[in-house]
Structures are given as C-alpha cells and as structure tokens.
Design a protein around this motif. Structure first.
Motif, PDB file in Angstrom:
ATOM      1  N   GLY A  45     -21.415  29.498 -35.996  1.00 42.50           N
ATOM      2  CA  GLY A  45     -20.238  29.022 -36.733  1.00 42.50           C
ATOM      3  C   GLY A  45     -18.959  29.168 -35.934  1.00 42.50           C
ATOM      4  O   GLY A  45     -18.142  28.230 -35.861  1.00 42.50           O
ATOM      5  N   VAL A  46     -18.778  30.329 -35.320  1.00 38.79           N
ATOM      6  CA  VAL A  46     -17.568  30.541 -34.520  1.00 38.79           C
ATOM      7  C   VAL A  46     -17.626  29.701 -33.251  1.00 38.79           C
ATOM      8  O   VAL A  46     -16.607  29.198 -32.770  1.00 38.79           O
ATOM      9  N   GLY A  47     -18.847  29.509 -32.697  1.00 41.95           N
ATOM     10  CA  GLY A  47     -18.994  28.712 -31.492  1.00 41.95           C
ATOM     11  C   GLY A  47     -18.611  27.265 -31.680  1.00 41.95           C
ATOM     12  O   GLY A  47     -18.299  26.568 -30.709  1.00 41.95           O
ATOM     13  N   ALA A  48     -18.630  26.784 -32.909  1.00 39.80           N
ATOM     14  CA  ALA A  48     -18.201  25.414 -33.180  1.00 39.80           C
ATOM     15  C   ALA A  48     -16.683  25.278 -33.134  1.00 39.80           C
ATOM     16  O   ALA A  48     -16.160  24.158 -33.030  1.00 39.80           O
ATOM     17  N   ILE A  49     -15.973  26.423 -33.199  1.00 40.58           N
ATOM     18  CA  ILE A  49     -14.507  26.399 -33.197  1.00 40.58           C
ATOM     19  C   ILE A  49     -13.952  26.745 -31.819  1.00 40.58           C
ATOM     20  O   ILE A  49     -13.012  26.118 -31.330  1.00 40.58           O
ATOM     21  N   VAL A  50     -14.534  27.779 -31.188  1.00 40.61           N
ATOM     22  CA  VAL A  50     -14.056  28.251 -29.895  1.00 40.61           C
ATOM     23  C   VAL A  50     -15.262  28.426 -28.971  1.00 40.61           C
ATOM     24  O   VAL A  50     -16.363  28.745 -29.421  1.00 40.61           O
ATOM     25  N   LYS A  51     -15.047  28.224 -27.695  1.00 40.27           N
ATOM     26  CA  LYS A  51     -16.151  28.266 -26.729  1.00 40.27           C
ATOM     27  C   LYS A  51     -16.552  29.696 -26.385  1.00 40.27           C
ATOM     28  O   LYS A  51     -15.705  30.563 -26.169  1.00 40.27           O
ATOM     29  N   ASP A  52     -17.860  29.927 -26.338  1.00 43.56           N
ATOM     30  CA  ASP A  52     -18.475  31.182 -25.864  1.00 43.56           C
ATOM     31  C   ASP A  52     -17.922  32.431 -26.548  1.00 43.56           C
ATOM     32  O   ASP A  52     -17.388  33.343 -25.888  1.00 43.56           O
ATOM     33  N   PRO A  53     -18.021  32.539 -27.867  1.00 48.13           N
ATOM     34  CA  PRO A  53     -17.627  33.798 -28.517  1.00 48.13           C
ATOM     35  C   PRO A  53     -18.685  34.875 -28.285  1.00 48.13           C
ATOM     36  O   PRO A  53     -19.853  34.584 -28.021  1.00 48.13           O
ATOM     37  N   THR A  54     -18.274  36.124 -28.366  1.00 55.04           N
ATOM     38  CA  THR A  54     -19.183  37.262 -28.252  1.00 55.04           C
ATOM     39  C   THR A  54     -19.310  37.929 -29.603  1.00 55.04           C
ATOM     40  O   THR A  54     -18.298  38.326 -30.205  1.00 55.04           O
ATOM     41  N   VAL A  55     -20.523  38.036 -30.109  1.00 53.52           N
ATOM     42  CA  VAL A  55     -20.770  38.645 -31.411  1.00 53.52           C
ATOM     43  C   VAL A  55     -21.637  39.885 -31.204  1.00 53.52           C
ATOM     44  O   VAL A  55     -22.722  39.802 -30.620  1.00 53.52           O
ATOM     45  N   GLN A  56     -21.154  41.040 -31.670  1.00 53.35           N
ATOM     46  CA  GLN A  56     -21.860  42.301 -31.510  1.00 53.35           C
ATOM     47  C   GLN A  56     -21.852  43.058 -32.830  1.00 53.35           C
ATOM     48  O   GLN A  56     -21.087  42.729 -33.748  1.00 53.35           O
ATOM     49  N   THR A  57     -22.703  44.063 -32.899  1.00 48.37           N
ATOM     50  CA  THR A  57     -22.729  44.942 -34.072  1.00 48.37           C
ATOM     51  C   THR A  57     -22.424  46.362 -33.638  1.00 48.37           C
ATOM     52  O   THR A  57     -22.693  46.759 -32.498  1.00 48.37           O
ATOM     53  N   SER A  58     -21.858  47.137 -34.545  1.00 46.95           N
ATOM     54  CA  SER A  58     -21.531  48.534 -34.279  1.00 46.95           C
ATOM     55  C   SER A  58     -21.622  49.306 -35.594  1.00 46.95           C
ATOM     56  O   SER A  58     -21.484  48.719 -36.678  1.00 46.95           O
ATOM     57  N   THR A  59     -21.851  50.588 -35.470  1.00 53.49           N
ATOM     58  CA  THR A  59     -21.999  51.428 -36.654  1.00 53.49           C
ATOM     59  C   THR A  59     -21.123  52.660 -36.538  1.00 53.49           C
ATOM     60  O   THR A  59     -21.090  53.304 -35.487  1.00 53.49           O
ATOM     61  N   ASP A  60     -20.393  52.976 -37.595  1.00 54.11           N
ATOM     62  CA  ASP A  60     -19.618  54.213 -37.652  1.00 54.11           C
ATOM     63  C   ASP A  60     -19.678  54.760 -39.074  1.00 54.11           C
ATOM     64  O   ASP A  60     -20.539  54.355 -39.871  1.00 54.11           O
ATOM     65  N   LYS A  75     -15.571  38.566 -30.577  1.00 52.76           N
ATOM     66  CA  LYS A  75     -14.517  38.509 -29.565  1.00 52.76           C
ATOM     67  C   LYS A  75     -14.417  37.089 -29.027  1.00 52.76           C
ATOM     68  O   LYS A  75     -15.437  36.461 -28.712  1.00 52.76           O
ATOM     69  N   THR A  76     -13.189  36.597 -28.923  1.00 50.60           N
ATOM     70  CA  THR A  76     -12.961  35.231 -28.451  1.00 50.60           C
ATOM     71  C   THR A  76     -11.796  35.213 -27.477  1.00 50.60           C
ATOM     72  O   THR A  76     -11.095  36.216 -27.285  1.00 50.60           O
ATOM     73  N   THR A  77     -11.587  34.070 -26.861  1.00 54.12           N
ATOM     74  CA  THR A  77     -10.409  33.850 -26.036  1.00 54.12           C
ATOM     75  C   THR A  77      -9.188  33.720 -26.946  1.00 54.12           C
ATOM     76  O   THR A  77      -9.323  33.645 -28.181  1.00 54.12           O
ATOM     77  N   PRO A  78      -7.968  33.712 -26.398  1.00 49.95           N
ATOM     78  CA  PRO A  78      -6.780  33.546 -27.242  1.00 49.95           C
ATOM     79  C   PRO A  78      -6.858  32.289 -28.106  1.00 49.95           C
ATOM     80  O   PRO A  78      -7.263  31.220 -27.637  1.00 49.95           O
ATOM     81  N   LEU A  79      -6.482  32.417 -29.390  1.00 53.86           N
ATOM     82  CA  LEU A  79      -6.581  31.323 -30.352  1.00 53.86           C
ATOM     83  C   LEU A  79      -5.219  30.979 -30.932  1.00 53.86           C
ATOM     84  O   LEU A  79      -4.306  31.806 -30.965  1.00 53.86           O
ATOM     85  N   SER A  80      -5.109  29.745 -31.419  1.00 53.12           N
ATOM     86  CA  SER A  80      -3.910  29.327 -32.149  1.00 53.12           C
ATOM     87  C   SER A  80      -3.981  29.851 -33.577  1.00 53.12           C
ATOM     88  O   SER A  80      -5.003  30.393 -34.015  1.00 53.12           O
ATOM     89  N   SER A  81      -2.907  29.683 -34.315  1.00 59.80           N
ATOM     90  CA  SER A  81      -2.869  30.156 -35.701  1.00 59.80           C
ATOM     91  C   SER A  81      -3.932  29.471 -36.554  1.00 59.80           C
ATOM     92  O   SER A  81      -4.604  30.110 -37.379  1.00 59.80           O
ATOM     93  N   ASP A  82      -4.093  28.168 -36.389  1.00 59.64           N
ATOM     94  CA  ASP A  82      -5.108  27.444 -37.157  1.00 59.64           C
ATOM     95  C   ASP A  82      -6.514  27.919 -36.807  1.00 59.64           C
ATOM     96  O   ASP A  82      -7.374  28.089 -37.682  1.00 59.64           O
ATOM     97  N   GLN A  83      -6.771  28.146 -35.518  1.00 60.25           N
ATOM     98  CA  GLN A  83      -8.091  28.624 -35.111  1.00 60.25           C
ATOM     99  C   GLN A  83      -8.373  30.021 -35.642  1.00 60.25           C
ATOM    100  O   GLN A  83      -9.504  30.324 -36.046  1.00 60.25           O
ATOM    101  N   LEU A  84      -7.340  30.864 -35.675  1.00 61.38           N
ATOM    102  CA  LEU A  84      -7.518  32.206 -36.236  1.00 61.38           C
ATOM    103  C   LEU A  84      -7.961  32.134 -37.686  1.00 61.38           C
ATOM    104  O   LEU A  84      -8.894  32.844 -38.118  1.00 61.38           O
ATOM    105  N   ALA A  85      -7.313  31.265 -38.449  1.00 56.14           N
ATOM    106  CA  ALA A  85      -7.660  31.141 -39.864  1.00 56.14           C
ATOM    107  C   ALA A  85      -9.073  30.588 -40.037  1.00 56.14           C
ATOM    108  O   ALA A  85      -9.838  31.054 -40.899  1.00 56.14           O
TER     109      ALA A  85
END
Length: 394
Positions: free
Chosen positions: A77-92, A101-111
């Motif tokens: 889903g995120v890859g359709a908006i921005v190129k090569d996103p990194t998706v990871q999991t973490s536990t605390d 994690k993505t490259t810098p985005l515009s306001s519309d892309q952030l939303a």
C-alpha cells in the motif's frame, strides 16, 4: 591443570609454536580477497543508511494483532504512494509496533501514507499513526562529525604508537585498523545491514578494541626483541615476533570470546526480544563483526607486517643470516644425534629456503666462505686430504 591451560603455557614458553609470520603470504592473500570483496560491495551496493543520515519520514503504529500478512499489505500500500519504503516490526513495553520508513514526502503524501497504514493495520484512525520527520541536513552533520572523529582517532593512534613504540609499529597498526574498518563496512554493504548512529559508535568502538589487541602483541614483540644481537640469543626479529604472537595468542582469544558474550546478549535482546530494528541490534552487529575482524588482524596482519618492515633493515638482515647460520650448526649436530628433521626446523625459517640467506649463513660459520656439505651435512674432503689404502700419499 586443564589441557587448555597446559597448551597455553607451552605456547608461552616456546615449547610448541605455530609459524604465523612465516605463512604471512597466506594471510595477505586472504585479507586481500576480503578487502577486494568489501570494496566492490561498497562501490556497487553501497551502505544502507538510516533516516538519521539521509533524511526522510518515519511512521510508527502500535499493532498488537499484526502478522506477516499485515506487514506485506502495508508494504504494497505504501509502495504505491512512495518508492521503496522500508517496513519493519519492533516490540517494546507498549506492545508490537509496525515501523515504516520512507524518503522525504509532501504534505499530501504524508496524509495518504498515514491513512494506508491505519487502514491496513486495522487501527482505521490515521491519528493513531505517529510521524517523525528527519532532516537530511541533520544526517549530513552526523556523517561529517563521524568522519572528523575517525580522522582524529587515527591521528592520535599513530602519534601514540610512534612515540611509545616506533613508526613501523604505528604504520602496521594503522594498516590493520583500516583493514578492519573496510572489511566491516564491506560486510554491512554485502548483507544490507542498516547503518545508524549506533552503528557508527560501534565502528569507533571496534577500532579501539582492535588497537588494544594489537598493542598487547606489539608490547610483547618489543620485550622479546630487546636483546636481539647479543651473544645470548640466536633469534632473528621474525622469530622473536612470532614467539610474541604465540605467547599472546591465548590471551587474545580469551579476551575476544569474553567480549563476544555480552555482545551476543545485546544482539539477542535487540533481535529477538525487541523484534529488531533497534539501537541494540545496530550496535551489537557492528561490535560482533568488528571484534572478530579485529582479533584476526592483530594476529595475522599487524605483526607479520611489522616483521616484514623490520627485516628490510640492514642490521636485521645481518642478524637473520647469523641466526640462520647458528641454527644450521645446531641442526647439523641434531642430525648426527638422530633427531628427526621436522624437530630441527627453526621457527620462522621453516620452509623459507631463501638462497641468499642460506649462502650467507654458510659464510657466517667462521671460515669466511661457504663450506660444501655432504649427504649428512658433513664437510666434503678434497682430494688432497683423501686417505689412501696404504696410508701414504702419492
């Protein structure tokens, strides 16, 4: 006394020895191959820097019921908006997180990205997705400070070794440090590990550790070579240095193993307990790779390089010829007494077979010229002194 301690004591006393320095071409070839692979990996693949260095956007949402299918869905889903996103999991303590994690985005892309993450994770509310924006200029500043710190560190190391030891030890130690840094960075590029500020801290730490291990060996080399050239010793510089490596071998291995135990614990905590993608994992990976490479270089690279540099000095070459001549005499006496050949090989000269050294060694035996030898290393008598059956000379 255990077999391990007994073996270590025999190494220290020189009763058993492995010719580390005599096989330096083997170690140089191995290190050369590793350096070539590392440099090619760095040039072709490059390092995978985190957002702290390259800038970008990081999204974080608590998703206790997330699965691998959820992560894949968010990735698409995120890859359709921005190129090569990194998706990871973490536990605390708050639960299981999904981090994007993505490259810098515009306001519309952030939303749009927040909406996709909220929908695909099951939270539905975009406000549940936390957003962190990292400036690229801040990452550039971190990189610059890290390089400055590395340059200052290397300069201080060279100054310390040159003042308290000698410049050839300083040069050998710095080459070993560069060797460790390049191979460690190459492993990161080849495997694709992320390079974060914690990784840089780990790099600086392993350089210090590698230096410590090298200085321990160099200190023993200086102790063993202090009396070279006196009438009480028939060792060359290479042999004395090789003895130092054997004497410090157990200490180096024990120190490395003890250091790797807490590092392995950090790696376990950062990978398994926290689910990866954390500071502990980044730091532990750098330390784990660096400690292993640093231990290797202090034994197989730094000291052989030092011995090669020292053996270029005229006085050390003379000492080597004298030592070889004295050891050839001892080997001849041992052969006459029936000692097996392999027990007569001098450490540091085994398999060397240098013609110039052998010739000079024969000349050093006291006659001023090389003495011809027979099958059992005995002087060959000329015709003038040959005994006749009658006991008289013609």
């Amino acid at each position: 006394m255990s077999a391990h301690n007994s073996w270590g004591n025999r190494l220290y006393r020189g009763e058993v020895s492995y010719d580390f320095i005599g096989k330096q071409k083997r170690w140089y070839g191995l290190s050369g191959a590793l350096l070539l692979i590392s440099i090619v990996s760095l040039l072709t693949l490059g390092l995978n820097f985190t957002l702290d260095f390259r800038g970008g956007s990081q999204f974080d949402i608590v998703a206790p019921n997330s699965s691998s299918e959820t992560v894949s869905k968010i990735q698409d889903g995120v890859g359709a908006i921005v190129k090569d996103p990194t998706v990871q999991t973490s536990t605390d303590t708050a639960g299981k997180h999904i981090i994007v994690k993505t490259t810098p985005l515009s306001s519309d892309q952030l939303a749009q990205v927040r909406q996709v993450i909220a929908t695909d994770s099951g939270a539905k509310d975009p406000n549940a997705v936390g957003v962190t924006l990292v400036s690229g200029s801040w990452g550039h500043e971190i990189t610059q400070k890290a390089i400055e710190g590395l340059i200052i560190f290397v300069a201080l190391v060279m100054l310390y070794l040159a003042v308290f030891y000698e410049w050839k030890m300083a040069l050998s130690g710095i080459i070993a440090l560069i060797h460790d840094l390049v191979i460690t960075a190459g492993i990161y590029a080849l495997i694709g590990f992320e390079v974060s500020p914690a990784t840089v801290i780990g790099f600086l730490t392993i350089l210090g550790y590698s230096l410590y291990d090298t200085v321990v060996v160099f200190d023993k080399v200086r102790e063993n070579t202090k009396g070279l050239g006196s009438a009480k010793t028939d060792q060359s510089y290479t042999q004395a240095a090789n003895l130092a490596v054997n004497q410090t071998l157990i200490r180096s291995l024990n120190t490395s193993l003890i250091a790797l135990i807490p590092v392995a614990s950090l790696l376990f905590a950062g990978t398994v307990v926290s689910g990866g993608a954390g500071v502990l994992q980044d730091l532990a990976l750098a330390l784990l790779v660096g400690i292993a490479v640093g231990t290797y270089s202090s034994i197989f690279i730094a000291t052989p390089l030092l011995a090669d540099l020292k053996e270029r000095e005229p006085e050390m070459r003379t000492l080597k010829r004298k030592a070889l001549g004295a050891q050839n005499k001892a080997a001849a006496r041992a052969e006459r007494s029936g000692v097996p050949t392999q027990d007569r090989l001098a450490p540091g000269f085994a398999g060397a077979g240098d013609g110039d050294d052998l010739e000079a060694a024969g000349a050093a035996e006291g006659s001023g010229r090389e003495v011809p030898r027979g099958p059992r290393n005995q002087p060959v008598r000329g015709d003038r002194g040959r005994n006749r059956p009658s006991g008289k000379r013609r």
